[in-house]
Design an enzyme around this catalytic site. Structure first.
Site, PDB file in Angstrom:
ATOM      1  N   ASN A 102       0.827  -1.202   0.000  1.00  0.00           N
ATOM      2  CA  ASN A 102       0.000   0.000   0.000  1.00  0.00           C
ATOM      3  C   ASN A 102       0.862   1.254   0.000  1.00  0.00           C
ATOM      4  OD1 ASN A 102      -2.190  -1.719   0.150  1.00  0.00           O
ATOM      5  ND2 ASN A 102      -2.342  -1.569   2.378  1.00  0.00           N
ATOM      6  N   ILE A 103       0.341   2.305  -0.621  1.00  0.00           N
ATOM      7  CA  ILE A 103       1.088   3.556  -0.708  1.00  0.00           C
ATOM      8  C   ILE A 103       0.546   4.598   0.269  1.00  0.00           C
ATOM      9  CG2 ILE A 103       1.852   3.159  -3.071  1.00  0.00           C
ATOM     10  CD1 ILE A 103      -0.405   4.975  -4.049  1.00  0.00           C
ATOM     11  N   ASP A 104      -0.416   4.203   1.104  1.00  0.00           N
ATOM     12  CA  ASP A 104      -0.908   5.103   2.144  1.00  0.00           C
ATOM     13  C   ASP A 104       0.000   5.014   3.369  1.00  0.00           C
ATOM     14  OD1 ASP A 104      -1.871   2.923   3.926  1.00  0.00           O
ATOM     15  OD2 ASP A 104      -3.335   2.591   2.341  1.00  0.00           O
ATOM     16  N   HIS A 119       5.879  -0.405  -2.712  1.00  0.00           N
ATOM     17  CA  HIS A 119       5.418   0.390  -3.859  1.00  0.00           C
ATOM     18  C   HIS A 119       5.522   1.888  -3.606  1.00  0.00           C
ATOM     19  CE1 HIS A 119       2.853  -3.299  -5.213  1.00  0.00           C
ATOM     20  NE2 HIS A 119       4.133  -3.414  -5.513  1.00  0.00           N
ATOM     21  N   CYS A 127      11.723  13.705  -8.513  1.00  0.00           N
ATOM     22  CA  CYS A 127      11.816  14.321  -9.832  1.00  0.00           C
ATOM     23  C   CYS A 127      11.670  13.261 -10.913  1.00  0.00           C
ATOM     24  CB  CYS A 127      13.146  15.056  -9.983  1.00  0.00           C
ATOM     25  SG  CYS A 127      13.365  15.823 -11.604  1.00  0.00           S
ATOM     26  N   CYS A 158      17.065  20.360 -10.991  1.00  0.00           N
ATOM     27  CA  CYS A 158      17.202  20.273 -12.448  1.00  0.00           C
ATOM     28  C   CYS A 158      16.027  20.875 -13.210  1.00  0.00           C
ATOM     29  CB  CYS A 158      17.406  18.820 -12.874  1.00  0.00           C
ATOM     30  SG  CYS A 158      15.888  17.824 -12.813  1.00  0.00           S
ATOM     31  N   THR A 196      -4.192  -9.202   0.506  1.00  0.00           N
ATOM     32  CA  THR A 196      -3.380  -9.172  -0.708  1.00  0.00           C
ATOM     33  C   THR A 196      -4.050  -9.996  -1.796  1.00  0.00           C
ATOM     34  OG1 THR A 196      -2.039 -11.070  -0.022  1.00  0.00           O
ATOM     35  CG2 THR A 196      -1.269  -8.896   0.625  1.00  0.00           C
ATOM     36  N   ASN A 221      -8.262 -12.779   4.387  1.00  0.00           N
ATOM     37  CA  ASN A 221      -8.748 -12.209   3.135  1.00  0.00           C
ATOM     38  C   ASN A 221     -10.243 -12.487   3.004  1.00  0.00           C
ATOM     39  OD1 ASN A 221      -9.048 -11.661   0.156  1.00  0.00           O
ATOM     40  ND2 ASN A 221      -6.811 -11.521   0.292  1.00  0.00           N
TER      41      ASN A 221
END
Length: 262
Positions: A102-104, A119, A127, A158, A196, A221
């Site tokens: 998870n990206i939270d 992830h 950048c 940059c 998952t 799950n």
């Protein structure tokens, strides 16, 4: 012996526990999975088409605005009972780590400190050109109004465009995060896989990796995702129910209700 009893005994016998978490654990906090239809401003979009470097090159304002909306969505969400159970187990004496797809930041907000993000994280930016990490000011975090798209800020080094610090489709996992995850999984006594899908590689191979190293694997799950291994236990249902129940069965938290769980 029921699967719940087997899971309780496996946890009681373990010392090093790794929680391997996916979108299912955060869905209970109201964060949609990729299987869910988008809502609001984004109903006409397919998330898989927004999650690529090619999409960012083609329309950076669209992708940046999408991630500002997602970041706001995550900021409104709160850790649920499953997230909160994990640090409680650590506080009770187990050696606990989290490997998450998870990206939270809900694990961290729940109190977990040993978290490996396979992830990346919505809270990070980097950048697109030079890949160096960047920072955003509060003024750069506003969510777009309907019909409005916001151009991504520029890198101070940059002048390249900043992008979310997450792993997009067809991108490799961060090497450091993957090495840390493999080390933790190969050295744990018990892997608890929560929410998952088992389809996103190479992370989907983590339960197999744990089994091959001699660990027991518990799956929590809504669907049966077991691999039919002898050292595998399937708990079919909500993580927000089963994880607190496991702790209660161990004497961590309130007692189980009289009918228990199976």
């Amino acid at each position: 012996m029921s699967n719940m009893q087997r899971a309780t005994e496996a946890l009681r016998a373990s010392k090093k526990v790794v929680f391997f978490t996916g979108a299912g654990i955060s869905a209970e906090s109201g964060i949609p999975t990729f299987r869910d239809k988008l809502t609001g401003l984004w109903t006409k979009h397919d998330p898989e088409r927004l999650e690529t470097a090619a999409a960012f090159r083609e329309n950076p304002a669209l992708i940046w605005s999408w991630y500002l909306w997602r970041r706001h969505q995550v900021g409104q969400a709160k850790p649920n009972a499953a997230h909160l159970a994990i640090p409680q187990l650590s506080n009770a004496g187990w050696e606990v780590s989290v490997v998450t797809q998870n990206i939270d930041d809900l694990h961290e907000r729940a109190g977990s400190s040993q978290v490996v993000h396979l992830h990346g994280s919505l809270m990070d930016v980097k950048c697109f050109a030079c890949h160096r990490p960047g920072k955003l000011t509060p003024a750069q975090l506003g969510i777009p109004e309907e019909g409005q798209l916001i151009e991504p800020p520029r890198c101070v080094r940059c002048n390249g465009k900043l992008r979310p610090g997450v792993v997009w489709f067809r991108e490799n996992l961060p090497e450091g995060a993957w090495r840390s995850a493999v080390r933790l999984v190969k050295n744990c006594d018990l892997l608890i896989s929560v929410g998952t899908s088992g389809v996103v590689m190479p992370a989907a191979d983590i339960p197999n990796m744990a089994l091959a190293a001699g660990a027991t694997v518990i799956h929590v799950n809504l669907e049966d995702v077991g691999l039919d291994a002898a050292d595998e236990i399937m708990l079919t249902g909500a993580a927000g129910v089963f994880l607190p129940a496991l702790l209660r069965a161990l004497g961590v938290g309130a007692p189980l209700p009289p009918d228990g769980l199976t």
